[in-house]
Design a protein around this motif. Structure first.
Motif: not given
Length: 132
Positions: A76-82, A129-132
């Motif tokens: 869905t996002h192609r990233s991981l949360t911090r 990295t994405r904010r979540d």
């Protein structure tokens, strides 16, 4: 099934992707218990290989209770949360530290553990990295 998830047309390529995916899955599972070896990138690689080699195995990983949430989140996002990245790097650091301490007096083993931990952390930190 979307074009990006369609299996590769070549039987040879599907076979090679299946082998690569299975090896990545095995390394990911070993990474659960072996300090310094990251789990997440190998599971992501396994899913990517299986998506082109075996839709059945790809679905199995997506629906598995342990790997499914991570893979669906990645797709869905192609990233991981911090938070996830921090947990991965800190847990690797703790386990590697314990391992290095347990191998005191064996400098070569300690250096190998330190090098593999550095590579593992580098791999995890390179993931967006994405904010979540």
């Amino acid at each position: 099934m979307s074009a990006s998830r369609a299996p590769h047309r070549s039987r040879l390529v599907r076979g090679l992707l299946w082998v690569a995916g299975s090896l990545a899955l095995l390394l990911g599972l070993i990474g659960v218990v072996l300090p310094g070896l990251p789990t997440t990138p190998f599971i992501l690689l396994a899913a990517a290989c299986y998506a082109k080699a075996s839709p059945r195995l790809h679905r199995w990983l997506l629906n598995h209770r342990l790997t499914g949430p991570m893979l669906r989140d990645w797709e869905t996002h192609r990233s991981l949360t911090r938070r996830n990245k921090t947990i991965a790097v800190v847990s690797m650091a703790v386990m590697v530290s314990v391992s290095i301490w347990s191998f005191r007096g064996r400098m070569v083993v300690q250096l190998v553990l330190l090098a593999t931990a550095a590579i593992g952390a580098w791999v995890v930190l390179r993931i967006p990295t994405r904010r979540d």
